[in-house]
Structures are given as structure tokens and as C-alpha cells.
Design a protein around this motif. Sequence first.
Motif, PDB file in Angstrom:
ATOM      1  N   HIS A 290     -11.679   4.385   0.637  1.00  0.00           N
ATOM      2  CA  HIS A 290     -10.743   3.451   0.308  1.00  0.00           C
ATOM      3  C   HIS A 290      -9.640   3.608   1.402  1.00  0.00           C
ATOM      4  O   HIS A 290      -9.450   4.498   2.096  1.00  0.00           O
ATOM      5  CB  HIS A 290     -10.338   3.644  -1.071  1.00  0.00           C
ATOM      6  N   THR A 291      -8.728   2.806   1.433  1.00  0.00           N
ATOM      7  CA  THR A 291      -7.722   2.586   2.318  1.00  0.00           C
ATOM      8  C   THR A 291      -6.915   3.739   1.988  1.00  0.00           C
ATOM      9  O   THR A 291      -6.623   4.074   0.834  1.00  0.00           O
ATOM     10  CB  THR A 291      -6.769   1.395   2.068  1.00  0.00           C
ATOM     11  N   PRO A 292      -6.543   4.615   3.108  1.00  0.00           N
ATOM     12  CA  PRO A 292      -5.519   5.672   2.773  1.00  0.00           C
ATOM     13  C   PRO A 292      -4.191   5.414   2.382  1.00  0.00           C
ATOM     14  O   PRO A 292      -3.784   4.254   2.499  1.00  0.00           O
ATOM     15  CB  PRO A 292      -5.281   6.322   4.340  1.00  0.00           C
ATOM     16  N   ILE A 293      -3.636   6.386   1.342  1.00  0.00           N
ATOM     17  CA  ILE A 293      -2.566   6.051   0.747  1.00  0.00           C
ATOM     18  C   ILE A 293      -1.445   6.888   1.479  1.00  0.00           C
ATOM     19  O   ILE A 293      -1.674   8.006   1.364  1.00  0.00           O
ATOM     20  CB  ILE A 293      -2.473   6.522  -0.756  1.00  0.00           C
ATOM     21  N   GLU A 294      -0.472   6.380   1.948  1.00  0.00           N
ATOM     22  CA  GLU A 294       0.700   7.183   2.745  1.00  0.00           C
ATOM     23  C   GLU A 294       1.342   7.893   1.701  1.00  0.00           C
ATOM     24  O   GLU A 294       1.858   7.188   0.856  1.00  0.00           O
ATOM     25  CB  GLU A 294       1.402   5.952   3.602  1.00  0.00           C
ATOM     26  N   THR A 295       2.011   9.028   2.286  1.00  0.00           N
ATOM     27  CA  THR A 295       2.699   9.639   1.317  1.00  0.00           C
ATOM     28  C   THR A 295       4.089   9.866   2.036  1.00  0.00           C
ATOM     29  O   THR A 295       5.017  10.672   1.664  1.00  0.00           O
ATOM     30  CB  THR A 295       2.240  11.111   1.071  1.00  0.00           C
ATOM     31  N   THR A 296       4.347   9.273   3.057  1.00  0.00           N
ATOM     32  CA  THR A 296       5.584   9.424   3.939  1.00  0.00           C
ATOM     33  C   THR A 296       6.756   9.047   3.086  1.00  0.00           C
ATOM     34  O   THR A 296       6.654   7.854   2.625  1.00  0.00           O
ATOM     35  CB  THR A 296       5.433   8.447   5.170  1.00  0.00           C
ATOM     36  N   GLY A 297       7.818   9.798   3.095  1.00  0.00           N
ATOM     37  CA  GLY A 297       8.994   9.536   2.531  1.00  0.00           C
ATOM     38  C   GLY A 297       8.822   9.944   0.868  1.00  0.00           C
ATOM     39  O   GLY A 297       9.866  10.085   0.064  1.00  0.00           O
ATOM     40  N   MET A 298       7.671  10.463   0.472  1.00  0.00           N
ATOM     41  CA  MET A 298       7.556  10.898  -0.827  1.00  0.00           C
ATOM     42  C   MET A 298       7.907  12.265  -1.222  1.00  0.00           C
ATOM     43  O   MET A 298       7.717  13.077  -0.120  1.00  0.00           O
ATOM     44  CB  MET A 298       6.071  10.966  -1.512  1.00  0.00           C
TER      45      MET A 298
END
Length: 241
Positions: A208-216
Motif C-alpha cells: 500500500h501507499t506509504p504513510i508518512e510520519t513526518t511531524g508526528m
Amino acid sequence: MKLLSWLYTAWCLFWLVLIFFLLYPIVFISLQKEEWKIVAHHCNRIWGKTFFLLAGMPLKITYEAKLDPKKAYVFCANHFSYLDIALMGTIIRNYFAFLGKSSVKKVPLFGYMFTQLHIQVDRSDKSSRTKALKRAIKALKAGRSIMIFPEGGIHSTDFPQMVQPFKDGAFSMAIENQVPIVPISLVDNYKIMPNIRMSWHPLRVIFHTPIETTGMTKDNLAALKQQVYEVIQPTLNKYTD
């Protein structure tokens, strides 16, 4: 039908073991230095690809987005079958480490390879979980991906329903390192090997499309776990037949 299934299981086991023994001398040598370990990783891919070819199991892999083979990700997949580990080692193109059970190290030869190449964790031991998480975070910082089954093992008794809640490890390390999580749906593995006996079936996998965690931050942990679940579970439900 049971007889055919057992014969097919024996056929698969024969090739799985034979290919492993043929490759093991190269694997053993490549495990002696850190910079050589990527060779063992590639040997595992050859092992898996050859096995699935000789087992007659066609692989259909769907990518919802292009993945960078040189980028670090946290790969998260449903875990319904012992076949999952062999499949992951075959289809993930990135250099990665499994976060897996420490009991694997007791398996002759394979256990040595696993302990040298991957990260072991005893989930019943808090200190072991902490050490494994630190090693995984260190690997991510070095640019190596991590593969983890967020259910924490094969626990489902109602395939294809995943067990909830997911363990925190995959999501906390992704947030700490600000690396994307890639949900993976293993659609057919439980149909092929729900226990020690195997049956033939084509294998379908969806990256699946990667889920970004930037800023989490840690405050987003629960929401991130739910987001990954809501990507994988509907996919598994869709392909149930």
C-alpha cells in the motif's frame, strides 16, 4: 485431498531445505563481517524466489506507489501463516531486518543466520522488548528498513480478521525516526498454510501507499495504528473468497 496436501507439503519442504543448504556456505561466510551481511540478505531473496518457483506458486505483487529501494521504511503486514516470513524475505527489495521471536534462534543453522541478520525479541521479557526496539531504531537511523508483524505473532482465530490492538513497537519507532510506514496485505497465505500442512494457491500481495510520519509525535501513536489497520483489513476482506 488430505493425501495430496501432505504430498505437496513434502515437496515444498524438500525444496525449502535443499535450497537453504546449497546457499548456506555463502550465507555463513557473509555473516562474519557487518559489511558482508547484505550478501546474506540477497541469498535469502534467492532462496525465497527459487522456492516459490519450484513450489509452483505464482506471485502477483501490486504496488499502490513506487517504493525507493534505498530508503528506510517500516514495513507492516498481517500475520496469518508461517509462510509470511519466507514471503517477506522474497518480495521486499529494501535491505531490511525482521523484528521476530527470539525462539527462532533455537532452529539449527537457520537460527544462527536469523540472529546475525535480524533482531530477536522475547515479548514476555520487558528488557528484551526494550533492547530490540533500540536495535531497530539504530538500524533505521543507519538507513536499514524494518519488517514487523504488528499483531505480535499468529494470533487470529478468525481469518482474515486481524487481531487488535496492534503492538506499539512498529509505530513508535517509525514516529521516532520520522520514517514512512508501508502497510502490506498478504491476501492468500492463510489459505496456503494455515498450519503445518500446505495447499497450492496463487499468492497475492499488495504494497500500500506509504504513510508518512513526518511531524508526528507519540500523541499520534494510536491514530497511526488505526490508520494502518484501516488500510490492511478492508483489503483482506475484499479478497476473501
